[in-house]
Design a protein around this motif. Structure first.
Motif, mmCIF file in Angstrom:
data_model
loop_
_atom_site.group_PDB
_atom_site.id
_atom_site.type_symbol
_atom_site.label_atom_id
_atom_site.label_comp_id
_atom_site.label_asym_id
_atom_site.label_seq_id
_atom_site.Cartn_x
_atom_site.Cartn_y
_atom_site.Cartn_z
ATOM 1 N N TYR A 274 0.830 -1.203 0.000
ATOM 2 C CA TYR A 274 0.000 0.000 0.000
ATOM 3 C C TYR A 274 0.868 1.259 0.000
ATOM 4 O O TYR A 274 1.829 1.354 0.773
ATOM 5 N N TYR A 275 0.525 2.205 -0.855
ATOM 6 C CA TYR A 275 1.224 3.490 -0.905
ATOM 7 C C TYR A 275 0.346 4.571 -0.284
ATOM 8 O O TYR A 275 -0.877 4.418 -0.188
ATOM 9 N N MET A 276 0.951 5.650 0.126
ATOM 10 C CA MET A 276 0.231 6.741 0.781
ATOM 11 C C MET A 276 -0.043 7.874 -0.208
ATOM 12 O O MET A 276 0.832 8.239 -0.994
ATOM 13 N N ILE A 277 -1.237 8.424 -0.131
ATOM 14 C CA ILE A 277 -1.583 9.567 -0.988
ATOM 15 C C ILE A 277 -1.607 10.826 -0.130
ATOM 16 O O ILE A 277 -0.649 11.578 -0.078
ATOM 17 N N ASN A 278 -2.678 11.046 0.610
ATOM 18 C CA ASN A 278 -2.774 12.249 1.441
ATOM 19 C C ASN A 278 -2.232 12.048 2.853
ATOM 20 O O ASN A 278 -1.946 13.014 3.553
ATOM 21 N N GLY A 279 -2.097 10.815 3.266
ATOM 22 C CA GLY A 279 -1.718 10.550 4.640
ATOM 23 C C GLY A 279 -0.222 10.579 4.892
ATOM 24 O O GLY A 279 0.597 10.526 3.977
ATOM 25 N N PHE A 280 0.115 10.674 6.179
ATOM 26 C CA PHE A 280 1.500 10.552 6.638
ATOM 27 C C PHE A 280 1.479 9.537 7.768
ATOM 28 O O PHE A 280 1.039 9.831 8.875
ATOM 29 N N HIS A 281 1.906 8.318 7.464
ATOM 30 C CA HIS A 281 1.838 7.222 8.424
ATOM 31 C C HIS A 281 3.210 6.577 8.565
ATOM 32 O O HIS A 281 4.033 6.648 7.658
ATOM 33 N N GLN A 282 3.435 5.936 9.692
ATOM 34 C CA GLN A 282 4.690 5.218 9.893
ATOM 35 C C GLN A 282 4.790 4.102 8.862
ATOM 36 O O GLN A 282 3.985 3.178 8.866
ATOM 37 N N PRO A 283 5.754 4.167 7.957
ATOM 38 C CA PRO A 283 5.832 3.132 6.916
ATOM 39 C C PRO A 283 6.365 1.820 7.459
ATOM 40 O O PRO A 283 7.128 1.791 8.428
ATOM 41 N N ASP A 284 5.987 0.719 6.814
ATOM 42 C CA ASP A 284 6.547 -0.585 7.142
ATOM 43 C C ASP A 284 7.859 -0.812 6.411
ATOM 44 O O ASP A 284 8.710 -1.573 6.856
ATOM 45 N N PHE A 285 8.015 -0.155 5.267
ATOM 46 C CA PHE A 285 9.287 -0.139 4.556
ATOM 47 C C PHE A 285 9.312 1.080 3.644
ATOM 48 O O PHE A 285 8.267 1.666 3.345
ATOM 49 N N VAL A 286 10.497 1.481 3.241
ATOM 50 C CA VAL A 286 10.643 2.640 2.360
ATOM 51 C C VAL A 286 11.544 2.269 1.181
ATOM 52 O O VAL A 286 12.342 1.337 1.255
ATOM 53 N N ILE A 287 11.393 3.029 0.111
ATOM 54 C CA ILE A 287 12.225 2.878 -1.075
ATOM 55 C C ILE A 287 12.995 4.182 -1.281
ATOM 56 O O ILE A 287 12.396 5.262 -1.294
ATOM 57 N N ASP A 288 14.298 4.072 -1.421
ATOM 58 C CA ASP A 288 15.148 5.239 -1.661
ATOM 59 C C ASP A 288 14.876 5.766 -3.071
ATOM 60 O O ASP A 288 15.115 5.078 -4.062
ATOM 61 N N ILE A 289 14.349 6.990 -3.161
ATOM 62 C CA ILE A 289 14.057 7.585 -4.477
ATOM 63 C C ILE A 289 14.882 8.848 -4.707
ATOM 64 O O ILE A 289 14.529 9.673 -5.547
ATOM 65 N N THR A 290 15.973 8.988 -3.977
ATOM 66 C CA THR A 290 16.783 10.198 -4.084
ATOM 67 C C THR A 290 17.124 10.520 -5.538
ATOM 68 O O THR A 290 16.995 11.673 -5.976
ATOM 69 N N ALA A 291 17.543 9.516 -6.285
ATOM 70 C CA ALA A 291 17.951 9.738 -7.679
ATOM 71 C C ALA A 291 16.765 9.944 -8.611
ATOM 72 O O ALA A 291 16.951 10.305 -9.783
ATOM 73 N N TYR A 292 15.540 9.731 -8.102
ATOM 74 C CA TYR A 292 14.358 9.795 -8.956
ATOM 75 C C TYR A 292 13.328 10.811 -8.481
ATOM 76 O O TYR A 292 12.226 10.870 -9.022
ATOM 77 N N MET A 293 13.695 11.620 -7.486
ATOM 78 C CA MET A 293 12.745 12.591 -6.969
ATOM 79 C C MET A 293 12.361 13.618 -8.031
ATOM 80 O O MET A 293 11.199 14.033 -8.122
#
Length: 235
Positions: A148-167
């Motif tokens: 599940y991805y977040m749209i309007n919410g800000f929730h504690q993620p279960d995992f994250v993906i580094d998107i620094t190079a793709y921001m």
């Protein structure tokens, strides 16, 4: 993620880009096949038209490296647990046979996002049931994971993906929706036109800080992630 097949489902065109546009850009760059499915045509949006939104969605998909994007044309604000809608989403899963399916996280200010999440959960389960019938008599298929991805919410993620190079790609994909994130000549003010893209950037910056990178996108899961070893990658 090379050679993976990913299906990202949203209620409206721009939902997927808001929640996971950076990750999609990263995965397509690595050789994965990503399909986006918008359940509605967002015909009740305060700004823009259906045709505008379709053109913007096509442009955003191209920016992120997505080769195929489909719309089911379920009525906007009509995303209920209706059997015909569940069958439509199930048919999409069986047709594209993704390894991983993404849906909006259910805790969100917009009811369509939560309803979309529940529809996808039902379809994800039904897709693997051999005797569950969908139009076209498609064979049963069970994807490996539902995240599940977040749209309007800000929730504690279960995992994250580094998107620094793709921001930058993520931001470019969002800016493709000019009718939604800017106020045109006949437009009205909405939450999307009031610094929304900046807020999304700030959220991804905070997620990044949590893991020591500049930007990251956060995801939720109902099942634990398996680590092959203590410092290995999750599956």
């Amino acid at each position: 993620m090379k050679s993976a097949r990913i299906l990202a489902i949203g209620a409206h065109a721009d939902d997927v880009e808001i929640g996971m546009g950076g990750s999609i850009s990263k995965w397509t760059d690595e050789g994965a096949t990503v399909i986006i499915c918008d359940l509605t045509e967002a015909e009740l949006s305060s700004n823009g038209t259906v045709q505008q939104r379709k053109k913007e969605a096509k442009k955003a998909a191209a920016i992120l490296g997505v080769k195929e994007r489909i719309s089911l044309s379920i009525p906007d604000r009509g995303l209920y647990l209706q059997e015909s809608f569940i069958k439509e989403v199930t048919a999409v899963i069986r047709t594209y046979q993704p390894q991983i399916v993404f849906a909006p996280y259910h805790l969100d200010r917009h009811p369509d996002h939560g309803n979309c999440s529940r529809l996808v959960e039902e379809a994800f389960f039904n897709a693997g049931i051999r005797h569950y019938q969908t139009e076209g008599a498609l064979d049963a298929f069970k994807p490996e994971r539902l995240f599940y991805y977040m749209i309007n919410g800000f929730h504690q993620p279960d995992f994250v993906i580094d998107i620094t190079a793709y921001m930058e790609k993520k931001i470019a994909g969002l800016h493709a929706y000019e009718s939604q994130f800017t106020i045109g000549e006949h437009g009205v003010t909405t939450p999307l036109t009031d610094g929304y893209i900046e807020a999304v950037s700030a959220r991804e910056r905070l997620f990044g800080k949590e893991v020591g990178v500049r930007y990251a996108e956060g995801f939720k899961t109902k099942k634990p992630l398996l680590l092959r070893n203590l410092i290995g990658e999750s599956t």
